[in-house]
Scaffold this active site. Structure first.
Site, short mmCIF file in Angstrom:
data_model
loop_
_atom_site.label_atom_id
_atom_site.label_comp_id
_atom_site.label_asym_id
_atom_site.label_seq_id
_atom_site.Cartn_x
_atom_site.Cartn_y
_atom_site.Cartn_z
N ASP A 114 37.89 -3.05 4.10
CA ASP A 114 38.59 -4.24 3.62
C ASP A 114 40.07 -4.21 4.01
O ASP A 114 40.66 -5.23 4.36
CB ASP A 114 38.45 -4.30 2.08
CG ASP A 114 38.29 -5.71 1.53
OD1 ASP A 114 38.16 -6.65 2.32
OD2 ASP A 114 38.27 -5.87 0.30
N GLY A 171 45.21 -11.55 -6.63
CA GLY A 171 45.54 -10.25 -6.07
C GLY A 171 46.22 -10.28 -4.72
O GLY A 171 46.09 -11.24 -3.96
N ALA A 172 46.96 -9.22 -4.41
CA ALA A 172 47.50 -8.98 -3.07
C ALA A 172 46.49 -8.15 -2.28
O ALA A 172 45.45 -7.74 -2.83
CB ALA A 172 48.83 -8.24 -3.18
N ASN A 176 46.93 -5.13 -0.64
CA ASN A 176 47.14 -3.71 -0.36
C ASN A 176 46.27 -2.79 -1.21
O ASN A 176 45.92 -1.70 -0.76
CB ASN A 176 48.62 -3.35 -0.47
CG ASN A 176 49.19 -3.68 -1.84
OD1 ASN A 176 48.62 -4.48 -2.59
ND2 ASN A 176 50.30 -3.07 -2.17
N LYS A 195 40.88 -14.05 -8.27
CA LYS A 195 40.89 -14.46 -6.86
C LYS A 195 41.53 -13.34 -6.04
O LYS A 195 42.74 -13.11 -6.14
CB LYS A 195 41.70 -15.75 -6.65
CG LYS A 195 41.52 -16.27 -5.22
CD LYS A 195 42.61 -17.23 -4.78
CE LYS A 195 43.83 -16.55 -4.26
NZ LYS A 195 43.66 -15.77 -3.02
N SER A 201 42.98 -11.48 -2.61
CA SER A 201 43.67 -11.99 -1.42
C SER A 201 42.64 -12.40 -0.38
O SER A 201 41.60 -11.74 -0.22
CB SER A 201 44.56 -10.88 -0.85
OG SER A 201 44.94 -11.21 0.47
N PRO A 222 58.40 -14.85 -3.33
CA PRO A 222 58.29 -16.32 -3.18
C PRO A 222 57.03 -16.88 -3.84
O PRO A 222 57.08 -17.93 -4.50
CB PRO A 222 58.26 -16.52 -1.66
CG PRO A 222 58.89 -15.29 -1.08
CD PRO A 222 58.57 -14.18 -2.02
N GLU A 261 53.67 -9.28 -10.92
CA GLU A 261 53.89 -7.99 -10.24
C GLU A 261 54.27 -8.31 -8.81
O GLU A 261 53.41 -8.61 -7.98
CB GLU A 261 52.60 -7.16 -10.28
CG GLU A 261 52.25 -6.63 -11.64
CD GLU A 261 53.20 -5.55 -12.12
OE1 GLU A 261 54.02 -5.05 -11.32
OE2 GLU A 261 53.13 -5.22 -13.31
N CYS A 300 54.17 -1.93 -2.93
CA CYS A 300 55.28 -2.72 -3.48
C CYS A 300 56.42 -1.85 -3.99
O CYS A 300 57.57 -2.22 -3.88
CB CYS A 300 54.75 -3.57 -4.62
SG CYS A 300 53.82 -2.58 -5.81
N LYS A 324 64.41 -8.01 -12.78
CA LYS A 324 65.03 -8.96 -11.85
C LYS A 324 63.93 -9.73 -11.09
O LYS A 324 62.90 -10.08 -11.68
CB LYS A 324 66.01 -8.23 -10.93
CG LYS A 324 67.11 -7.49 -11.72
CD LYS A 324 68.35 -7.22 -10.89
CE LYS A 324 68.21 -6.03 -10.00
NZ LYS A 324 69.43 -5.65 -9.29
N GLU A 377 51.95 -3.88 -16.35
CA GLU A 377 50.55 -3.46 -16.26
C GLU A 377 50.50 -2.01 -16.72
O GLU A 377 51.50 -1.29 -16.68
CB GLU A 377 50.05 -3.61 -14.82
CG GLU A 377 49.99 -5.09 -14.44
CD GLU A 377 49.20 -5.40 -13.18
OE1 GLU A 377 49.39 -4.69 -12.18
OE2 GLU A 377 48.43 -6.38 -13.21
P1 NAD Z 1 51.31 -13.11 -1.22
O1 NAD Z 1 52.37 -13.48 -2.18
O2 NAD Z 1 51.32 -13.71 0.11
O3 NAD Z 1 49.87 -13.42 -1.83
C1 NAD Z 1 49.45 -12.87 -3.05
C2 NAD Z 1 48.29 -13.68 -3.60
O4 NAD Z 1 48.77 -14.95 -4.03
C3 NAD Z 1 47.18 -13.96 -2.59
O5 NAD Z 1 45.94 -13.84 -3.25
C4 NAD Z 1 47.44 -15.41 -2.19
O6 NAD Z 1 46.30 -16.09 -1.76
C5 NAD Z 1 47.96 -15.99 -3.49
N1 NAD Z 1 48.79 -17.18 -3.37
C6 NAD Z 1 49.58 -17.54 -2.33
N2 NAD Z 1 50.22 -18.70 -2.62
C7 NAD Z 1 49.83 -19.07 -3.86
C8 NAD Z 1 50.16 -20.16 -4.73
N3 NAD Z 1 51.01 -21.10 -4.37
N4 NAD Z 1 49.57 -20.21 -5.95
C9 NAD Z 1 48.72 -19.24 -6.35
N5 NAD Z 1 48.37 -18.19 -5.58
C10 NAD Z 1 48.93 -18.10 -4.34
O7 NAD Z 1 51.37 -11.51 -1.15
P2 NAD Z 1 50.57 -10.53 -0.17
O8 NAD Z 1 51.16 -10.68 1.20
O9 NAD Z 1 49.12 -10.70 -0.38
O10 NAD Z 1 50.96 -9.11 -0.77
C11 NAD Z 1 52.13 -8.45 -0.45
C12 NAD Z 1 53.16 -8.67 -1.53
O11 NAD Z 1 52.65 -8.28 -2.79
C13 NAD Z 1 54.41 -7.84 -1.32
O12 NAD Z 1 55.55 -8.58 -1.60
C14 NAD Z 1 54.25 -6.72 -2.33
O13 NAD Z 1 55.44 -6.11 -2.73
C15 NAD Z 1 53.56 -7.41 -3.45
N6 NAD Z 1 52.85 -6.45 -4.29
C16 NAD Z 1 53.33 -6.19 -5.56
C17 NAD Z 1 52.71 -5.25 -6.36
C18 NAD Z 1 53.22 -4.92 -7.75
O14 NAD Z 1 52.48 -4.36 -8.53
N7 NAD Z 1 54.45 -5.25 -8.09
C19 NAD Z 1 51.57 -4.58 -5.88
C20 NAD Z 1 51.11 -4.87 -4.61
C21 NAD Z 1 51.75 -5.82 -3.82
#
Ligand code: NAD
Length: 487
Positions: A93, A149-150, A152, A175, A177, A230, A249, A283, A454, A461
């Site tokens: 995956d 979820g993201a 990673n 949902k 990623s 964002p 997160e 992250c 911030k 979590e």
């Molecule tokens: P992403 O923000 O592009 O996407 C995250 C999820 O949000 C995906 O499932 C995506 O489909 C969904 N999404 C996108 N736009 C949306 C919207 N408008 N409304 C609702 N859902 C939406 O992030 P990514 O590229 O998948 O992951 C990388 C990012 O995640 C990095 O910035 C990383 O630091 C962060 N991250 C944070 C943690 C933490 O625990 N703090 C852990 C892992 C990753």
């Protein structure tokens, strides 16, 4: 296709397909091979998932706490028995090395379910004596929680959200990623096998639009997102429209401070783990490594030696340390940052390129990279790269490094290496971060809260703190005498 699920979504205890949803492919990042074809959720699928979760939540909340605990515990046990197969799927995956996924993904998900099963059985409120009255509080579930979820840590993220949510008596619609749609489906199967009511944990696939529809659905009580800053801003704002609870997160650009009295090998090991593990796609990575000037060159020489020994390769080979990045798009993004680093005057110590040869031809590989002479204003020191790129910055004094470490909009994590116990706690107290590691880096056992300050997020979590973010307090005031009324 070697990882094709029975259908795209898992709702009400069964796999469900709706071919009207936008088709998308899941690729193995090491070879570019298509391993599954899926469909994004249509509005009908979203409604079906939410309605089933509403039903399941009502049943689940009526169970005895110990009965709920038993389901979570059984799910943890099933995950452990299947660790090998689940780790292989996680590697397909995400492209992460099997050496990592065998110990850090499904297994940490199991830890989370096991630990929160104990919390489920012991959730209680307080009793407040008030003279001729008393009050007690109960922690009530929120209802249906949406998890987004993201890519990673697809299994870990699903478990870290589901475990406290379910422990508090909620249901979850998750949902994953769109980049990593496969692992959460296995978790949904496992909950059913463990005895959860159908619909307690549903999985729907899709892109940001599906996430947005879930975040604003009339039956959604809470949204827990793991993603970028964002996206966090958009989801937080969308959730606010219905006064929904949130956990955010988000991303980071965390500082890792190495003082001159640190154990050098440990500090280098911490910096490498905090930049290269999961091919840098974490992250909380300590991507700004501040090293005190007196030890800087020694630190860089040894860091380069140890980085050279990292084995890139086939993620399914147990000897491989680092697999590819998640996608070609992510590689382009990371390569763009490397070029900016060079152009803005950082010194490339090691890496910086794409490995050559047949084995790497079709995967989104990138060399572990170290830049020195990085200054605070450079793009690579300010923006989250999400790849194996370490920036080393020099510093002179404690006050100076604290100010520079805190000079960012992010505040997810921080770390420091020193043998001076007073300095360790003093500096930890002044670093603006949700979690701070002393003489180690990036350890996130389920027992301790994890989350940012911030722009890195809101809510926590793990740990007992997570229970507060998946429940709400009800106060019951009880009179012990008559009503004293002047009327
Ligand atoms: P992403 O923000 O592009 O996407 C995250 C999820 O949000 C995906 O499932 C995506 O489909 C969904 N999404 C996108 N736009 C949306 C919207 N408008 N409304 C609702 N859902 C939406 O992030 P990514 O590229 O998948 O992951 C990388 C990012 O995640 C990095 O910035 C990383 O630091 C962060 N991250 C944070 C943690 C933490 O625990 N703090 C852990 C892992 C990753």
């Amino acid at each position: 296709m070697r990882a094709q699920p029975k259908a795209s979504h898992f709702i009400d205890g069964a796999y469900v397909e709706d071919a009207a949803g936008k088709a998308f492919e899941s690729r193995y990042a090491a070879t570019g091979e298509v391993i599954a074809k899926l469909h994004s959720a249509t509005p009908a699928i979203i409604d079906q998932a939410m309605a089933s979760a509403v039903r399941a939540q009502q049943e689940w909340a009526s169970w005895l706490p110990v009965e709920r605990a038993r389901v979570l515990r059984r799910a943890a046990d099933i995950i452990r028995v299947r660790n090998e197969a689940l780790s292989e799927l996680e590697t397909l995956d995400t492209g992460k090395a099997i050496q990592e996924t065998l110990v850090a993904d499904a297994s940490s998900g199991a830890d989370s379910l096991e630990w929160f099963s104990a919390q489920a059985a012991s959730l209680s409120g307080e009793s407040v004596p008030l003279g001729n009255a008393f009050a007690y509080t109960v922690r009530e579930p929120l209802g249906v929680c949406v998890g987004i979820g993201a890519w990673n840590y697809p299994t870990q993220i699903a478990c870290w959200k589901a475990a406290p949510a379910l422990a508090c008596g909620n249901a979850m619609v998750f949902k994953p990623s769109e980049m990593t749609p496969l692992c959460a489906l296995k978790l949904a199967e496992i909950f059913i096998e463990a005895g959860a009511p159908k619909g307690l944990f549903n999985v729907v696939q899709g892109f940001g639009d599906v996430g947005a529809a879930l975040a604003t659905h009339k039956d959604t009580a809470k949204v827990s997102l793991t993603g970028s800053v964002p996206t966090g801003g958009k989801v937080y704002a969308a959730a606010a429209s219905g006064m929904r609870h949130v956990t955010m997160e988000l991303g980071g650009k965390s500082p890792l401070v190495v003082f001159e009295d640190a154990d050098l090998e440990d500090a280098i090991g911490g910096a490498m783990l905090g930049n290269f593990y999961s091919t840098g796609q974490i992250c909380s990575n300590g991507t700004r490594v501040f090293v005190q000037k007196s030890i800087l060159e020694k630190f860089l020489t040894r860091l380069a030696e140890r980085t050279k020994a990292i084995r890139l390769g086939d993620p399914l080979d147990p000897d491989t340390h680092l697999g590819p990045l998640i996608s070609e798009g992510q590689r382009e993004k990371v390569m763009g940052y490397i070029e900016k680093g060079k152009a803005e005057g950082a010194r490339l110590v090691i890496g910086g390129g794409v490995p050559g040869g047949e084995a790497f031809a079709n995967g989104s590989y990138i060399e572990p990279t170290v830049f020195a002479d990085v200054t605070d204003d450079m793009t690579i020191a300010r923006e989250e790269i999400f790849g194996p790129v370490m920036s080393v910055l020099a510093f002179d004094t404690e006050d100076e490094v604290i100010e520079r470490a805190n000079g960012t909009e992010f505040g997810l994590a921080a770390g420091l290496f020193t043998k001076d116990i007073s300095r360790a706690h003093r500096v930890a107290g002044r670093l603006a971060a949700g979690i701070c590691w002393i003489n180690t880096y990036n350890l996130t056992p389920v027992e301790i809260p994890f989350g940012g300050v911030k722009h890195s997020g809101f809510g926590r979590e793990n740990g007992r703190a997570a229970m507060e973010f998946y429940s709400q307090v009800k106060t019951v005031h009880v009179a012990l005498g008559g009503v004293d009324s002047p009327y």
